[in-house]
Scaffold this motif. Structure first.
Motif, mmCIF file in Angstrom:
data_model
loop_
_atom_site.group_PDB
_atom_site.id
_atom_site.type_symbol
_atom_site.label_atom_id
_atom_site.label_comp_id
_atom_site.label_asym_id
_atom_site.label_seq_id
_atom_site.Cartn_x
_atom_site.Cartn_y
_atom_site.Cartn_z
ATOM 1 N N HIS A 313 0.831 -1.200 0.000
ATOM 2 C CA HIS A 313 0.000 0.000 0.000
ATOM 3 C C HIS A 313 0.870 1.256 0.000
ATOM 4 O O HIS A 313 0.562 2.240 -0.688
ATOM 5 C CB HIS A 313 -0.920 0.002 1.224
ATOM 6 C CG HIS A 313 -1.982 -1.043 1.170
ATOM 7 N ND1 HIS A 313 -2.996 -1.127 2.088
ATOM 8 C CD2 HIS A 313 -2.197 -2.064 0.296
ATOM 9 C CE1 HIS A 313 -3.785 -2.137 1.801
ATOM 10 N NE2 HIS A 313 -3.311 -2.727 0.714
ATOM 11 N N TYR A 314 1.940 1.216 0.753
ATOM 12 C CA TYR A 314 2.839 2.372 0.830
ATOM 13 C C TYR A 314 3.491 2.644 -0.527
ATOM 14 O O TYR A 314 3.659 3.803 -0.925
ATOM 15 C CB TYR A 314 3.915 2.115 1.882
ATOM 16 C CG TYR A 314 4.900 3.249 2.054
ATOM 17 C CD1 TYR A 314 4.576 4.362 2.833
ATOM 18 C CD2 TYR A 314 6.150 3.214 1.431
ATOM 19 C CE1 TYR A 314 5.473 5.408 2.990
ATOM 20 C CE2 TYR A 314 7.050 4.256 1.584
ATOM 21 C CZ TYR A 314 6.708 5.351 2.364
ATOM 22 O OH TYR A 314 7.596 6.388 2.511
ATOM 23 N N SER A 318 3.779 6.353 -2.147
ATOM 24 C CA SER A 318 5.009 6.870 -1.536
ATOM 25 C C SER A 318 5.511 8.149 -2.185
ATOM 26 O O SER A 318 6.195 8.946 -1.542
ATOM 27 C CB SER A 318 6.107 5.795 -1.586
ATOM 28 O OG SER A 318 6.373 5.417 -2.927
ATOM 29 N N ARG A 319 5.200 8.378 -3.459
ATOM 30 C CA ARG A 319 5.726 9.572 -4.140
ATOM 31 C C ARG A 319 4.675 10.666 -4.314
ATOM 32 O O ARG A 319 4.883 11.624 -5.058
ATOM 33 C CB ARG A 319 6.290 9.169 -5.504
ATOM 34 C CG ARG A 319 7.554 8.329 -5.416
ATOM 35 C CD ARG A 319 7.980 7.867 -6.791
ATOM 36 N NE ARG A 319 7.012 6.950 -7.372
ATOM 37 C CZ ARG A 319 6.868 6.742 -8.681
ATOM 38 N NH1 ARG A 319 7.602 7.431 -9.528
ATOM 39 N NH2 ARG A 319 5.995 5.878 -9.127
ATOM 40 N N SER A 333 -3.371 10.466 -1.176
ATOM 41 C CA SER A 333 -2.632 11.202 -0.152
ATOM 42 C C SER A 333 -3.076 10.783 1.251
ATOM 43 O O SER A 333 -4.144 11.180 1.728
ATOM 44 C CB SER A 333 -2.848 12.705 -0.330
ATOM 45 O OG SER A 333 -2.267 13.413 0.739
ATOM 46 N N TYR A 334 -2.260 10.001 1.928
ATOM 47 C CA TYR A 334 -2.566 9.617 3.311
ATOM 48 C C TYR A 334 -2.698 10.845 4.214
ATOM 49 O O TYR A 334 -3.643 10.920 5.022
ATOM 50 C CB TYR A 334 -1.492 8.670 3.861
ATOM 51 C CG TYR A 334 -1.692 7.230 3.482
ATOM 52 C CD1 TYR A 334 -2.621 6.437 4.150
ATOM 53 C CD2 TYR A 334 -0.945 6.648 2.465
ATOM 54 C CE1 TYR A 334 -2.799 5.097 3.806
ATOM 55 C CE2 TYR A 334 -1.114 5.307 2.117
ATOM 56 C CZ TYR A 334 -2.043 4.540 2.790
ATOM 57 O OH TYR A 334 -2.227 3.220 2.445
ATOM 58 N N VAL A 369 1.153 14.389 9.754
ATOM 59 C CA VAL A 369 0.962 12.955 9.493
ATOM 60 C C VAL A 369 2.263 12.340 8.993
ATOM 61 O O VAL A 369 2.891 12.834 8.052
ATOM 62 C CB VAL A 369 -0.152 12.734 8.455
ATOM 63 C CG1 VAL A 369 -0.254 11.246 8.097
ATOM 64 C CG2 VAL A 369 -1.494 13.236 8.995
ATOM 65 N N ASP A 370 2.656 11.250 9.638
ATOM 66 C CA ASP A 370 3.849 10.491 9.246
ATOM 67 C C ASP A 370 3.380 9.093 8.817
ATOM 68 O O ASP A 370 2.717 8.397 9.591
ATOM 69 C CB ASP A 370 4.815 10.398 10.423
ATOM 70 C CG ASP A 370 6.057 9.595 10.079
ATOM 71 O OD1 ASP A 370 6.422 9.527 8.897
ATOM 72 O OD2 ASP A 370 6.657 9.011 11.007
ATOM 73 N N VAL A 371 3.699 8.687 7.600
ATOM 74 C CA VAL A 371 3.275 7.385 7.069
ATOM 75 C C VAL A 371 4.470 6.447 7.041
ATOM 76 O O VAL A 371 5.534 6.792 6.506
ATOM 77 C CB VAL A 371 2.675 7.529 5.654
ATOM 78 C CG1 VAL A 371 2.139 6.182 5.168
ATOM 79 C CG2 VAL A 371 1.568 8.578 5.641
#
Length: 465
Positions: A313-314, A318-319, A333-334, A369-371
């Motif tokens: 999922h990441y 991620s970009r 966008s998480y 927010v940190d993913v």
């Protein structure tokens, strides 16, 4: 596979389909009808109209969709269905079969309005099967997406070609030719997080026309077969063929476990206009918001948010830049989706459209927010779950929630038809009166009683302006 699918497609009868698959097919049609109706007013649809004007609009300022060739109607319908990324999705292949199947069917109705409601259900079930079975091989465990291929346009062409072949009354042999030729016509990369600028300066990313190409290319495969072109039915599994080009050789073991009827039963409906990979984050954010309000805490006071997800999922998100620079980035966008849900309690089309003028409170919270990836969540994902964990810190206290499978949790607590009807009526309320929306819902939920497609065609024509 081509031989098997051609025989299945040619012999399938309404009476062969289990009752639960019939019911699911009607809900899928209802879902995509609503998405096509609202999607016709979207940024993607406006770009699609400009394209059609350039290619087949003639003297008209805006092309009349109902006088376009069927393949172009199918292309536009695919763009509209996917415009808000809220279509049903397979959790096995992550394909959006409905965004190809229904534009194909609806574009055929203009010239085939005598098709019965039962036949439309047969076409729906068969279309999902023809797309999902190869898509599971190409993108099982999201391996294809990580290589760069999107299963919807790549495999959607098989569903579209099969539907066209059946409606046109092809023989078994001609159907095989059309399906084999379809293997050459699938297109669509997952692409980058860049954007294509439309003439108006509104960003519309390339994947918005993918479903349309899946639908249109099925017509092309059928027309090529009728014109005398052919491909061997072994094209799927031979060296140099479809599966060995787009998947690992070991994936071909799945060919012995091809499924009929279950593919449509395995798809899930979306309540939110985001990539399916972000739905677990919305579920976790809603629960953390509930915890905060129960403790008389303001979500706007959150100092730090940690979202943990599986690597698969990441990888997809991620970009993605923040703030989002286009519709796709907003849906992946998480930070944006998580912050908006925590503050507003939901993430519908209205919240999604705020990405261009993001409220200051949402922007500030999103920046906290940190993913991250998580090994334990990877193990859950490999077991077929869609996990996510969210931690929020307020005044030194942590509020946490772990979601293992939001789709299973939702099914346990809420009937699927109830959820779909609420979603569909809410969407249709944006483009028509309540009584008109109710009439469409009743008609499609009782589709097997329709002797022909005339009423559905008229409703579709009114909705798709």
């Amino acid at each position: 596979m081509i031989d098997s699918f051609a025989e299945y497609l040619h012999d399938l009868k309404f009476e062969d389909i289990p009752g639960e698959a019939v019911q699911k097919a009607k809900l899928c049609m209802l879902d995509n009808f609503a998405l096509m109706a609202v999607g016709c007013r979207s940024e993607a649809a406006r770009a699609a109209r400009r394209y059609l004007q350039r290619t087949c609009g003639g003297e008209r300022e805006t092309p009349d969709l109902w006088f376009l060739p069927a393949r172009e109607m199918a292309w536009f319908g695919g763009v509209a269905c996917f415009a808000y990324n809220m279509s049903d999705t397979s959790l096995h292949s992550v394909s959006h079969s409905g965004t190809v199947v229904f534009p194909t069917i609806f574009s055929l109705l203009r010239d085939h309005a005598a098709l019965s409601g039962k036949e439309l259900i047969v076409l729906t079930v068969a279309g999902y099967d023809l797309i999902e079975n190869p898509a599971r091989i190409v993108n099982g465990g999201m391996k294809g997406q990580q290589r760069g291929f999107r299963p919807t346009p790549l495999c959607g062409v098989f569903g579209s070609a099969g539907i066209v072949a059946r409606v046109r009354g092809y023989s078994r042999e001609l159907t095989k030719k059309a399906l084999a030729l379809a293997a050459h016509l699938g297109v669509g990369l997952r692409g980058t997080n860049g954007m294509l600028e439309a003439e108006t300066g509104v960003p519309v990313q390339a994947i918005w026309f993918h479903s349309g190409y899946g639908a249109r290319s099925g017509f092309e495969a059928a027309d090529l077969a009728e014109s005398g072109f052919f491909e061997y039915p072994t094209v799927m599994s031979e060296p140099g063929g479809f599966f060995l080009a787009f998947s690992d050789e070991r994936d071909l073991d799945l060919l012995s476990r091809m499924s009929h009827f279950n593919t449509i039963l395995d798809c899930r409906f979306k309540e939110y206009p985001v990539s399916h990979t972000l739905i677990p984050a919305i579920a976790a954010a809603k629960e953390v918001r509930r915890q905060l309000l129960a403790a008389s805490r303001d979500p706007g006071d959150i100092r730090r948010i940690t979202v943990r997800v599986p690597r698969a999922h990441y990888h997809i998100a991620s970009r993605v830049p923040f703030p989002p620079n286009d519709t796709l980035a907003a849906q992946l966008s998480y930070p944006f989706v998580t912050a908006a849900t925590l503050l507003q309690g939901n993430f519908g089309i209205g919240e999604f459209l705020h990405y261009r003028r993001m409220p200051d409170a949402v922007r500030r919270l999103a920046e906290r927010v940190d993913v991250r990836t998580d090994d334990e969540l990877d193990r859950h994902f490999q077991q077929g779950k869609w996990p996510c964990s969210l931690e929020a810190e307020v005044n030194g206290k942590q509020y946490r929630h772990l979601v293992l499978d939001p789709h299973a949790d939702r099914a346990e607590h809420r009937p699927e038809q109830e959820m779909v009807l609420e979603k569909v009526k809410g969407i249709l309320s944006m483009v028509m009166r309540t009584d008109e929306a109710n009439e469409i819902c009743d008609m499609i939920l009782n589709l097997e009683n329709e002797a022909n497609s005339g009423r559905l065609l008229e409703k579709l024509r009114q909705a798709v302006q």
